[in-house]
Enzyme design. Structure first.
Site, short mmCIF file in Angstrom:
data_model
loop_
_atom_site.label_atom_id
_atom_site.label_comp_id
_atom_site.label_asym_id
_atom_site.label_seq_id
_atom_site.Cartn_x
_atom_site.Cartn_y
_atom_site.Cartn_z
CB SER A 1 -2.51 3.03 0.57
OG SER A 1 -2.46 3.71 -0.66
CE LYS B 1 0.27 6.08 -0.84
NZ LYS B 1 0.06 5.12 -1.91
#
Length: 237
Positions: free
Chosen positions: A158, A196
């Site tokens: 991701s 993230k």
């Protein structure tokens, strides 16, 4: 043309097939090439298969077949020819190759051993990480200021558009706060850890992926705790 690691792996598989009649396991290949994770071996095998040097046989464990060898390995297997008559090799002591133009001098690098605290998800969050799996040497210049640092092995894709790939080692500085845009280790509801990009929106925290295939997660700030900020990355080929 193959990379050095691809050649090393192909040569190791060839030697084990010649010796034992069966290819080595992924753990044996990882150890032989001194890689930190089996994901690096997967990438090397895929590259060799795409270039037509090996074939994976379906529905069989440890099933690898060498189709052809590059010229460099074929030449190594041939017996060395005798020097031509009248030719006498001469070795000159102290010969040195001139360095490339503008080359920088090599100097000693200060390195520190950091604990690798298992794996961190760059994708769907995984369970929180709390145990040291092994240690890794990290250049001192990579460590950001004072404070404690640790490392994590990345799982998932991701964050690929931020240059962080599956199997990479990320170096994290322990801290409980973050600025908008920082890449952080975030603990969600005290259960799941994820890597993230951090952004605060009022009393909500957005955890952004760097891959359009993944959606941004927006979570109330009281359910998100910053565990550290990304300060470096180590990749094995």
């Amino acid at each position: 043309m193959l990379t050095r690691k691809q050649l090393e792996l192909l040569n190791f598989i060839r030697d084990r097939l010649d010796r034992d009649g069966v290819p080595p396991s992924f753990d044996e290949m990882k150890e032989a090439l001194d890689l930190r994770s089996k994901s690096g071996i997967h990438r090397l095998i895929t590259a060799l298969e795409e270039r037509g040097f090996i074939r994976r046989l379906a529905h069989r464990a440890r099933a690898l077949e060498i189709i052809r060898l590059p010229e460099a390995l074929e030449k190594r297997a041939e017996p060395e020819s005798a020097p031509a008559p009248g030719f006498s090799p001469r070795v000159i002591e102290g010969d040195r190759v001139a360095p490339p133009a503008n080359a920088l001098p090599v100097s000693a690098v200060h390195a520190l051993e950091l604990p690798v605290m298992g794996r961190i998800a760059a994708g769907v969050p995984i369970e929180a990480i709390a145990e040291v799996s092994h240690h890794i040497a990290v250049p001192g210049s990579m460590l950001s200021g004072r404070g404690n640092h640790y490392a994590l092995e990345v799982k998932g894709d991701s964050m690929i558009e931020a240059g962080i790939n599956d199997g990479d080692i990320v170096v994290i500085r322990e801290q409980g706060t973050a600025e908008n845009g920082d890449i952080v280790v975030a603990l969600v509801e005290d259960q799941e850890a994820t890597l993230k990009r951090y952004r605060r929106r009022g009393n909500m925290i957005a955890l952004e992926a760097a891959n359009p295939a993944y959606e941004t997660r927006v979570i109330p700030d009281h359910l998100v705790r910053v565990q550290g900020r990304l300060v470096g990355l180590i990749r094995s080929y």
